[in-house]
Write a protein that holds these residues in place. Structure first.
Motif, PDB file in Angstrom:
ATOM      1  N   TYR A 231       6.911   8.959  -6.752  1.00  0.00           N
ATOM      2  CA  TYR A 231       7.416   9.426  -8.043  1.00  0.00           C
ATOM      3  C   TYR A 231       6.347   9.090  -9.061  1.00  0.00           C
ATOM      4  CZ  TYR A 231      10.648  10.595 -11.804  1.00  0.00           C
ATOM      5  OH  TYR A 231      11.256  11.202 -12.898  1.00  0.00           O
ATOM      6  N   ALA A 232       5.640  10.121  -9.508  1.00  0.00           N
ATOM      7  CA  ALA A 232       4.462   9.920 -10.361  1.00  0.00           C
ATOM      8  C   ALA A 232       3.469   9.027  -9.609  1.00  0.00           C
ATOM      9  CB  ALA A 232       4.850   9.354 -11.716  1.00  0.00           C
ATOM     10  N   THR A 233       3.149   7.860 -10.147  1.00  0.00           N
ATOM     11  CA  THR A 233       2.160   6.988  -9.490  1.00  0.00           C
ATOM     12  C   THR A 233       2.808   5.948  -8.577  1.00  0.00           C
ATOM     13  OG1 THR A 233       2.194   5.469 -11.370  1.00  0.00           O
ATOM     14  CG2 THR A 233       0.553   7.243 -11.418  1.00  0.00           C
ATOM     15  N   GLN A 234       4.139   5.951  -8.469  1.00  0.00           N
ATOM     16  CA  GLN A 234       4.844   4.968  -7.653  1.00  0.00           C
ATOM     17  C   GLN A 234       5.051   5.498  -6.241  1.00  0.00           C
ATOM     18  OE1 GLN A 234       5.942   1.745  -8.641  1.00  0.00           O
ATOM     19  NE2 GLN A 234       6.310   1.558  -6.450  1.00  0.00           N
ATOM     20  N   HIS A 235       4.469   4.818  -5.265  1.00  0.00           N
ATOM     21  CA  HIS A 235       4.627   5.231  -3.869  1.00  0.00           C
ATOM     22  C   HIS A 235       5.810   4.492  -3.236  1.00  0.00           C
ATOM     23  CE1 HIS A 235       0.980   7.571  -3.818  1.00  0.00           C
ATOM     24  NE2 HIS A 235       0.276   6.536  -4.266  1.00  0.00           N
ATOM     25  N   HIS A 236       6.596   5.231  -2.467  1.00  0.00           N
ATOM     26  CA  HIS A 236       7.750   4.668  -1.760  1.00  0.00           C
ATOM     27  C   HIS A 236       7.531   4.924  -0.261  1.00  0.00           C
ATOM     28  CE1 HIS A 236       9.964   3.971  -5.492  1.00  0.00           C
ATOM     29  NE2 HIS A 236       9.571   5.178  -5.884  1.00  0.00           N
ATOM     30  N   SER A 237       6.697   4.101   0.345  1.00  0.00           N
ATOM     31  CA  SER A 237       6.206   4.406   1.690  1.00  0.00           C
ATOM     32  C   SER A 237       7.254   4.247   2.778  1.00  0.00           C
ATOM     33  CB  SER A 237       4.980   3.543   2.017  1.00  0.00           C
ATOM     34  OG  SER A 237       5.270   2.166   1.843  1.00  0.00           O
ATOM     35  N   LEU A 238       8.388   3.596   2.469  1.00  0.00           N
ATOM     36  CA  LEU A 238       9.452   3.486   3.479  1.00  0.00           C
ATOM     37  C   LEU A 238      10.473   4.619   3.373  1.00  0.00           C
ATOM     38  CD1 LEU A 238      10.094  -0.363   3.595  1.00  0.00           C
ATOM     39  CD2 LEU A 238       9.293   1.078   5.487  1.00  0.00           C
ATOM     40  N   VAL A 239      10.403   5.406   2.320  1.00  0.00           N
ATOM     41  CA  VAL A 239      11.175   6.653   2.259  1.00  0.00           C
ATOM     42  C   VAL A 239      10.255   7.708   2.849  1.00  0.00           C
ATOM     43  CG1 VAL A 239      12.402   8.302   0.794  1.00  0.00           C
ATOM     44  CG2 VAL A 239      12.347   5.871   0.182  1.00  0.00           C
ATOM     45  N   ALA A 240      10.375   7.898   4.150  1.00  0.00           N
ATOM     46  CA  ALA A 240       9.315   8.596   4.872  1.00  0.00           C
ATOM     47  C   ALA A 240       9.854   9.446   6.009  1.00  0.00           C
ATOM     48  CB  ALA A 240       8.308   7.582   5.421  1.00  0.00           C
ATOM     49  N   ALA A 241       9.083  10.462   6.342  1.00  0.00           N
ATOM     50  CA  ALA A 241       9.351  11.286   7.525  1.00  0.00           C
ATOM     51  C   ALA A 241       8.282  10.961   8.561  1.00  0.00           C
ATOM     52  CB  ALA A 241       9.320  12.769   7.168  1.00  0.00           C
ATOM     53  N   TRP A 242       8.733  10.472   9.714  1.00  0.00           N
ATOM     54  CA  TRP A 242       7.829  10.037  10.776  1.00  0.00           C
ATOM     55  C   TRP A 242       7.907  10.998  11.956  1.00  0.00           C
ATOM     56  CZ3 TRP A 242       5.275   5.962   8.836  1.00  0.00           C
ATOM     57  CH2 TRP A 242       5.938   5.112   7.941  1.00  0.00           C
ATOM     58  N   PRO A 243       6.769  11.522  12.421  1.00  0.00           N
ATOM     59  CA  PRO A 243       6.776  12.275  13.680  1.00  0.00           C
ATOM     60  C   PRO A 243       7.023  11.277  14.813  1.00  0.00           C
ATOM     61  CG  PRO A 243       4.524  11.978  12.903  1.00  0.00           C
ATOM     62  CD  PRO A 243       5.427  11.380  11.853  1.00  0.00           C
TER      63      PRO A 243
ATOM     64  N   ARG B  81       1.163  12.298   4.005  1.00  0.00           N
ATOM     65  CA  ARG B  81       0.900  12.805   2.653  1.00  0.00           C
ATOM     66  C   ARG B  81       2.030  12.380   1.720  1.00  0.00           C
ATOM     67  NH1 ARG B  81       4.210  17.283   2.059  1.00  0.00           N
ATOM     68  NH2 ARG B  81       5.310  17.648   4.005  1.00  0.00           N
ATOM     69  N   PRO B  82       1.694  12.041   0.476  1.00  0.00           N
ATOM     70  CA  PRO B  82       2.743  11.724  -0.493  1.00  0.00           C
ATOM     71  C   PRO B  82       3.405  13.003  -0.999  1.00  0.00           C
ATOM     72  CG  PRO B  82       0.590  11.558  -1.526  1.00  0.00           C
ATOM     73  CD  PRO B  82       0.338  11.861  -0.084  1.00  0.00           C
ATOM     74  N   VAL B  83       4.718  12.956  -1.186  1.00  0.00           N
ATOM     75  CA  VAL B  83       5.471  14.070  -1.759  1.00  0.00           C
ATOM     76  C   VAL B  83       6.020  13.589  -3.095  1.00  0.00           C
ATOM     77  CG1 VAL B  83       7.434  15.619  -1.484  1.00  0.00           C
ATOM     78  CG2 VAL B  83       6.075  14.968   0.517  1.00  0.00           C
ATOM     79  N   ASP B  84       5.534  14.167  -4.183  1.00  0.00           N
ATOM     80  CA  ASP B  84       5.905  13.705  -5.517  1.00  0.00           C
ATOM     81  C   ASP B  84       7.220  14.362  -5.955  1.00  0.00           C
ATOM     82  OD1 ASP B  84       6.016  12.673  -8.055  1.00  0.00           O
ATOM     83  OD2 ASP B  84       4.115  13.530  -8.733  1.00  0.00           O
ATOM     84  N   PHE B  85       8.223  13.537  -6.229  1.00  0.00           N
ATOM     85  CA  PHE B  85       9.532  14.037  -6.661  1.00  0.00           C
ATOM     86  C   PHE B  85       9.652  14.103  -8.179  1.00  0.00           C
ATOM     87  CE2 PHE B  85      10.334  13.233  -2.286  1.00  0.00           C
ATOM     88  CZ  PHE B  85      11.451  13.979  -1.925  1.00  0.00           C
ATOM     89  N   LEU B  86       8.569  13.836  -8.909  1.00  0.00           N
ATOM     90  CA  LEU B  86       8.621  13.893 -10.369  1.00  0.00           C
ATOM     91  C   LEU B  86       9.089  15.255 -10.878  1.00  0.00           C
ATOM     92  CD1 LEU B  86       8.096  12.605 -13.149  1.00  0.00           C
ATOM     93  CD2 LEU B  86       5.693  13.292 -12.924  1.00  0.00           C
TER      94      LEU B  86
ATOM     95  N   ASP C 169      13.376   8.227 -11.256  1.00  0.00           N
ATOM     96  CA  ASP C 169      12.887   7.922  -9.912  1.00  0.00           C
ATOM     97  C   ASP C 169      14.074   7.770  -8.963  1.00  0.00           C
ATOM     98  OD1 ASP C 169      11.746   6.973  -7.590  1.00  0.00           O
ATOM     99  OD2 ASP C 169      10.494   5.463  -8.576  1.00  0.00           O
ATOM    100  N   PRO C 170      14.304   8.739  -8.057  1.00  0.00           N
ATOM    101  CA  PRO C 170      15.477   8.661  -7.177  1.00  0.00           C
ATOM    102  C   PRO C 170      15.336   7.625  -6.075  1.00  0.00           C
ATOM    103  CG  PRO C 170      14.158  10.591  -6.615  1.00  0.00           C
ATOM    104  CD  PRO C 170      13.519   9.977  -7.832  1.00  0.00           C
ATOM    105  N   PHE C 171      14.179   6.983  -6.025  1.00  0.00           N
ATOM    106  CA  PHE C 171      13.938   5.977  -4.986  1.00  0.00           C
ATOM    107  C   PHE C 171      13.837   4.574  -5.581  1.00  0.00           C
ATOM    108  CE2 PHE C 171      11.874  10.032  -3.986  1.00  0.00           C
ATOM    109  CZ  PHE C 171      12.786  10.462  -3.034  1.00  0.00           C
TER     110      PHE C 171
END
Length: 211
Positions: A124-136, A172-177, A183-185
């Motif tokens: 969300y903008a510059t805030q990374h939420h690396s555990l809200v993630a899609a893993w192959p 890849r980061p997906v920005d929800f801004l 910030d929904p996360f």
């Protein structure tokens, strides 16, 4: 987005809540419902199956009728939960696992489609939420197993970081801004965070009911 992938959800509920007086974050009261209930309700709309990563008494989650996965590795932080989730998802034949920490109850119902294709994680903008993630599932499981089983005293800090796995996968980061006015996360680490999330839900409920 239409897809034919088999997608599972994972609620990461293994944290100890040190800054919340060791409260069980899964059961924090958000708009008269446990925090975990909001996340599972949303993920059920988006995933074919859901598991909960948690230690201790699994029966406390009986109301949600989800498998509860205990950590199989100790002292590696939240990646222990991700590893257990990936092992479960691979055994069950899923292609993608979407992980969400239990203290992020404001996730959108569009989360999974927004994160596809994996590998990716929310920001969300510059805030990374690396555990809200899609893993192959297959690739991430293999990489994470090697990452955690090769820990030494010299590389422990690096090998227990979530970003080490996301970088190895090329996530890849997906920005929800553009998709949300807040910030929904936002995760709940302090009593002040809890108040902020409760205020968000109060506004949501008021808007939903047109009050």
């Amino acid at each position: 987005m239409q897809h034919t992938l088999k997608i599972a959800g994972l609620v990461l509920a293994g944290g100890q809540g040190r800054r919340m007086q060791h409260a069980d974050k899964a059961f924090m009261n958000i708009a008269q419902r446990p925090c975990v209930d909001w996340i599972i309700t949303s993920l059920k709309k988006q995933c074919a199956a859901i598991a909960i990563s948690a230690n201790g008494d699994a029966q406390r989650f009986d109301a949600w009728d989800c498998p509860v996965l205990a950590d199989t590795m100790q002292n590696v932080g939240p990646l222990a939960g991700v590893l257990s989730g990936l092992a479960w998802a691979e055994e069950a034949g899923f292609d993608v696992l979407v992980s969400v920490p239990v203290d992020t109850p404001c996730i959108p119902d569009t989360l999974v489609n927004a994160l596809l294709p994996a590998p990716s994680y929310a920001s969300y903008a510059t805030q990374h939420h690396s555990l809200v993630a899609a893993w192959p599932v297959h690739k991430a499981h293999a990489l994470l197993a090697v990452q955690l089983t090769s820990i030494t005293e010299q590389n422990r800090k690096q090998n227990t970081r979530v970003c080490t796995l996301t970088q190895a996968l090329g996530s890849r980061p997906v920005d929800f801004l553009p998709l949300s006015s807040f910030d929904p996360f936002l995760n709940i680490n302090t009593p002040e965070d809890l108040q902020a999330v409760q205020a968000i839900w109060h506004t949501r409920m008021r808007d939903h009911h047109g009050l």
